[in-house]
Design an enzyme around this catalytic site. Structure first.
Site, mmCIF file in Angstrom:
data_model
loop_
_atom_site.group_PDB
_atom_site.id
_atom_site.type_symbol
_atom_site.label_atom_id
_atom_site.label_comp_id
_atom_site.label_asym_id
_atom_site.label_seq_id
_atom_site.Cartn_x
_atom_site.Cartn_y
_atom_site.Cartn_z
ATOM 1 N N ASN A 163 5.376 4.218 -5.212
ATOM 2 C CA ASN A 163 5.124 3.072 -6.090
ATOM 3 C C ASN A 163 4.492 3.486 -7.406
ATOM 4 O O ASN A 163 3.719 4.440 -7.476
ATOM 5 C CB ASN A 163 4.215 2.040 -5.385
ATOM 6 C CG ASN A 163 2.742 2.305 -5.621
ATOM 7 O OD1 ASN A 163 2.185 1.909 -6.653
ATOM 8 N ND2 ASN A 163 2.097 3.006 -4.694
ATOM 9 N N LYS A 197 -5.719 -7.184 -3.214
ATOM 10 C CA LYS A 197 -5.213 -6.206 -4.189
ATOM 11 C C LYS A 197 -6.292 -5.931 -5.245
ATOM 12 O O LYS A 197 -7.018 -6.847 -5.662
ATOM 13 C CB LYS A 197 -3.967 -6.793 -4.861
ATOM 14 C CG LYS A 197 -3.521 -6.101 -6.132
ATOM 15 C CD LYS A 197 -2.648 -4.894 -5.860
ATOM 16 C CE LYS A 197 -2.249 -4.203 -7.174
ATOM 17 N NZ LYS A 197 -1.452 -3.023 -7.021
ATOM 18 N N GLY A 225 2.662 6.933 3.158
ATOM 19 C CA GLY A 225 3.441 6.954 4.394
ATOM 20 C C GLY A 225 3.350 8.244 5.181
ATOM 21 O O GLY A 225 2.425 9.047 5.017
ATOM 22 N N GLY A 273 -0.388 7.064 6.185
ATOM 23 C CA GLY A 273 0.560 7.416 7.241
ATOM 24 C C GLY A 273 0.249 6.857 8.618
ATOM 25 O O GLY A 273 0.695 7.403 9.618
ATOM 26 N N GLY A 289 -0.661 0.876 5.111
ATOM 27 C CA GLY A 289 -0.005 0.547 3.850
ATOM 28 C C GLY A 289 1.510 0.580 3.960
ATOM 29 O O GLY A 289 2.161 -0.453 4.129
ATOM 30 N N CYS A 312 -6.640 4.869 -8.415
ATOM 31 C CA CYS A 312 -5.270 4.438 -8.711
ATOM 32 C C CYS A 312 -4.557 5.523 -9.510
ATOM 33 O O CYS A 312 -5.029 5.917 -10.569
ATOM 34 C CB CYS A 312 -5.244 3.133 -9.504
ATOM 35 S SG CYS A 312 -3.537 2.725 -9.940
ATOM 36 N N MET A 355 3.247 0.572 -9.356
ATOM 37 C CA MET A 355 3.064 -0.857 -9.654
ATOM 38 C C MET A 355 2.347 -1.037 -10.990
ATOM 39 O O MET A 355 2.622 -1.983 -11.722
ATOM 40 C CB MET A 355 2.237 -1.536 -8.555
ATOM 41 C CG MET A 355 2.784 -1.364 -7.139
ATOM 42 S SD MET A 355 4.479 -1.900 -6.971
ATOM 43 C CE MET A 355 4.262 -3.659 -6.939
ATOM 44 N N GLY A 356 1.430 -0.132 -11.291
ATOM 45 C CA GLY A 356 0.689 -0.250 -12.550
ATOM 46 C C GLY A 356 -0.340 -1.355 -12.509
ATOM 47 O O GLY A 356 -0.572 -2.047 -13.501
ATOM 48 N N LEU A 357 -0.936 -1.514 -11.309
ATOM 49 C CA LEU A 357 -2.053 -2.454 -11.169
ATOM 50 C C LEU A 357 -1.675 -3.892 -11.498
ATOM 51 O O LEU A 357 -2.394 -4.601 -12.193
ATOM 52 C CB LEU A 357 -3.222 -1.962 -12.041
ATOM 53 C CG LEU A 357 -4.572 -2.631 -11.877
ATOM 54 C CD1 LEU A 357 -4.966 -2.675 -10.434
ATOM 55 C CD2 LEU A 357 -5.603 -1.903 -12.699
ATOM 56 N N ASN A 401 -12.045 0.719 -6.388
ATOM 57 C CA ASN A 401 -10.903 1.628 -6.365
ATOM 58 C C ASN A 401 -11.092 2.708 -7.431
ATOM 59 O O ASN A 401 -10.917 2.452 -8.617
ATOM 60 C CB ASN A 401 -9.620 0.825 -6.611
ATOM 61 C CG ASN A 401 -8.377 1.674 -6.426
ATOM 62 O OD1 ASN A 401 -8.458 2.891 -6.342
ATOM 63 N ND2 ASN A 401 -7.224 1.032 -6.368
#
Ligand code: RRO
Length: 315
Positions: free
Chosen positions: A72, A44, A225, A254, A275, A133, A74-76, A130
């Site tokens: 999502n 991650k 997806g 996807g 993912g 994000c 998640m906010g890292l 990354n």
């Protein structure tokens, strides 16, 4: 047939592995990836300090509102640099698979510090920066600011170690972005690109409840997806046509079965990350994708993934 490939000169025993952010935040999950048919272990994205991330609910893994997709914000959330360095250390002693560290940041300075830490440790096989994000405000999406991408890559000190690095890119929709980002990638020592990250700021609405489905950011998050596959394929192929086979391309967005993986291969990918389908179908997904891809390649008379790479026909 062996589905082996190579990314930035590192050998991979298979074609598919986990996408960043899915079941890869703690060591136990990463060890399970080591035991699975995932071709590599991608950690991650980490920041210098640990982060709890955004408020719950922040991750929709399965919903009839977005069949085959995830949302999502998640906010890292991540365990921070020290812990991630120790994960890499531990995984490299127990595993033969390539281990890929992922870095993310709120500033250029943080990227440079994180990069140096993994370079100095010298244990990860690859480093993925990354640049995409979507859940940490405007500054998180470095990939939409080509000058900033250029500046960060210029200032990375790649002379200290020999770990190859790559960048995780956001989805692009305009030709000039592909031109500009490709020029920057070719100018620097970039070993691979991973494209694409989730489609940022998507809003999913539950009409029955007249409500959003996740809490952060007015219900908006990164969509992953099935629905984003055509965009991911177009990004992979747009870069493939520009990067002149000099840079490895990892397709993500996807991929759920062997046919999806084959489409990315035709578009020019050297491997794929999984993912949303990994979140939904867990560790057996890698075996399934590899078996199905194998069958497709055999039935079409290809002897390796390399033979099929970039073989997309244009009408
Ligand atoms: O943690 C996240 O919110 C996150 C990250 Br770092 C990313 O790169 N992509 C994404 O969809 N979520």
């Amino acid at each position: 047939m062996k589905l082996n490939t190579s990314i930035a000169g590192i050998d991979f025993d298979g074609f598919a592995y986990n996408a960043c952010g899915v079941n890869d935040e703690i060591l136990k999950q990463l060890e399970k990836l080591g035991d699975s048919d995932s071709a590599a272990i991608l950690l991650k994205s980490c920041s210098i300090e640990p982060r709890k991330g955004n408020e719950n609910p922040k991750y929709i893994v399965k919903s009839n509102l977005i069949p085959g997709c995830t949302l999502n914000s998640m906010g890292l959330s991540n365990r921070g640099l020290e812990e991630n360095l120790s994960y890499v250390d531990s995984l490299k002693t127990t595993n033969k698979k390539p281990v890929i560290a992922s870095l993310t940041c709120f500033s250029k300075e943080e990227h440079l510090i994180l990069f140096k830490a993994f370079q100095d440790q010298g244990k990860a096989d690859l480093i993925e920066l990354n640049f995409s994000c979507p859940n940490v405000g405007a500054h998180g999406l470095i990939g939409y600011y080509p000058e900033l991408v250029d500046e960060i890559l210029t200032q990375l000190d790649t002379t200290k170690g020999n770990i190859k690095y790559g960048i995780k890119l956001p989805p692009y929709f305009e030709e000039w972005y592909f031109d500009k980002i490709s020029d920057i990638i070719l100018k620097h020592n970039v070993g691979f690109i991973s494209c694409i990250n989730t489609l940022g700021n998507a809003l999913v609405i539950d009409a029955e409840k007249e409500s959003t489905v996740i809490k952060p950011n007015f219900g908006r998050g990164g969509l992953g997806g099935d629905w984003i596959k055509p965009i991911a394929l177009s990004n992979v192929n747009s870069f493939y046509r520009r990067l002149d086979r000099k840079i490895s391309i990892v397709g993500v967005g996807g991929v759920r079965n062997g046919k999806d993986a084959f489409e990315f291969l035709l578009a020019g990918a050297d491997s794929v990350q999984v993912g949303s389908a990994f979140a939904q179908e867990s560790y057996p997904i890698f075996t399934k994708i590899h078996n199905e891809l194998n069958q497709i390649l055999e039935s079409k008379g290809y002897n390796s993934v390399q033979e099929a790479k970039g073989k997309l026909k244009f009408l």
